[in-house]
Design a protein around this motif. Sequence first.
Motif, PDB file in Angstrom:
ATOM      1  N   MET A 224      31.561  33.805  48.947  1.00 40.12           N
ATOM      2  CA  MET A 224      32.788  34.142  49.680  1.00 40.12           C
ATOM      3  C   MET A 224      33.872  34.568  48.700  1.00 40.12           C
TER       4      MET A 224
ATOM      5  N   GLN B  16      37.329  34.969  48.951  1.00 40.59           N
ATOM      6  CA  GLN B  16      38.680  34.774  49.465  1.00 40.59           C
ATOM      7  C   GLN B  16      39.659  34.694  48.292  1.00 40.59           C
TER       8      GLN B  16
ATOM      9  N   SER C  68      43.655  33.390  47.505  1.00 38.07           N
ATOM     10  CA  SER C  68      44.771  32.636  48.072  1.00 38.07           C
ATOM     11  C   SER C  68      45.891  32.500  47.057  1.00 38.07           C
TER      12      SER C  68
ATOM     13  N   GLY D 287      47.012  34.323  52.209  1.00 33.90           N
ATOM     14  CA  GLY D 287      45.565  34.190  52.158  1.00 33.90           C
ATOM     15  C   GLY D 287      44.899  35.513  52.493  1.00 33.90           C
TER      16      GLY D 287
ATOM     17  N   GLU E  35      41.291  37.100  53.369  1.00 35.78           N
ATOM     18  CA  GLU E  35      39.976  36.655  53.798  1.00 35.78           C
ATOM     19  C   GLU E  35      38.850  37.457  53.144  1.00 35.78           C
ATOM     20  N   ASN E  36      37.664  36.886  53.160  1.00 36.41           N
ATOM     21  CA  ASN E  36      36.489  37.567  52.643  1.00 36.41           C
ATOM     22  C   ASN E  36      36.271  38.889  53.390  1.00 36.41           C
TER      23      ASN E  36
ATOM     24  N   GLU F  98      38.139  41.411  53.604  1.00 35.29           N
ATOM     25  CA  GLU F  98      39.348  42.000  54.157  1.00 35.29           C
ATOM     26  C   GLU F  98      39.922  43.052  53.214  1.00 35.29           C
TER      27      GLU F  98
ATOM     28  N   THR G  69      35.944  42.474  49.444  1.00 38.65           N
ATOM     29  CA  THR G  69      37.346  42.093  49.545  1.00 38.65           C
ATOM     30  C   THR G  69      38.157  43.040  48.666  1.00 38.65           C
TER      31      THR G  69
END
Length: 367
Positions: A1, A3, A5, A26, A28-29, A31, A187
């Motif tokens: 993942m 992500q 942050s 944040g 997201e994966n 995104e 991402t």
Amino acid sequence: MAQVSLKNVSKIYSGNIEDVSNVSLGVENKEFVVFVGPSGCGKSTILRMIAGLEDITKGEIWISNKMVNDVPSKDRDIAMVFQNYALYPHMTVYENMSFALKLRKYPKSDIETRVKEAAEILGIDKLLNRRPKELSGGQRQRVAVGRAIVRKPMVFLFDEPLSNLDAKMRVQMRMELNKLHIRLQATMIYVTHDQTEAMTMGNRIVVMKDGIINQVADPITLYDKPVNKFVAGFMGSPPMNFVKGRIIKKDSKFFFTEGGFTLKILEDMYKKLASYEDKEIFFGIRPEDIYDKLFTSQASSENTVKAIVEIIEPMGAEAFLYITAGKSSLIARVGGHDRPEIHQDMDLVFDMSKAHFFNKDTEETII
């Protein structure tokens, strides 16, 4: 993942100059998030802190559930594409794309497979033996993106990568990067000062000003429901029109007046504007929500204003009219063949269902 942050991240330079102030976000994966704002708003600083190219003064940055504040850039599993391409002039396209993999001692066969894969995705497979000076700006940018792709990082970072390209090539590269995101399911975090790039590329857009996040939302929400006057004016081209005036009440109806013209406010807006009666306020309306009375059936005297055309900018399928109405200068966006003559008087119809209102002191959105 993959992500990403940011938790209360700040960047303060010597002299107590705060470039980024308490930013939390944040990503997201998979995104595609775009940071947008005027020059000096802190968006590139945030990207460089994520990349590990700038130290963090306060706060935490996490990538895939790991805090990376003290992790060197090379160990963060990110790839960054810069505005100036940053290609080695003495190396071929193949050598540029494979260089980072060679430093990491990848097997030769693996390097060849990755480079050819990336080159095919970007349509530069026939350019692998050329050097940067033999490439166009668009081709160089594709090589820079390809160099990032071959590493298969967890996160792609783009720092205004299209700003050196001509207008036609920017449009093409926007489409290519969108297709790339869909294909790689990666991402991606992208920085730009161009709100058109932001609107056409991001799943979510982060609008910044003076080191502070003003709003985070999808493109349509940002456009239709800006949280303040800055976001409303920054997102959209031509920008939203703003007129300072007052809210008045007459015969149980509310009106906006700037002294030279008056517009009736829709009844479903009364409740939110009632406390602003006889107070100054900003009225906002987008250029496409102002019409020539000759070409609309929704006109009434209560939403029609007399205006004078000062300048016309023909854009092909549409035209921008720079007009004076009352004491205010406005822009209307009309059909390319609907435009009047310069200095001609005309009746403009305001679509008051699309009106925005902002507090004069805080500039926050009321409606």
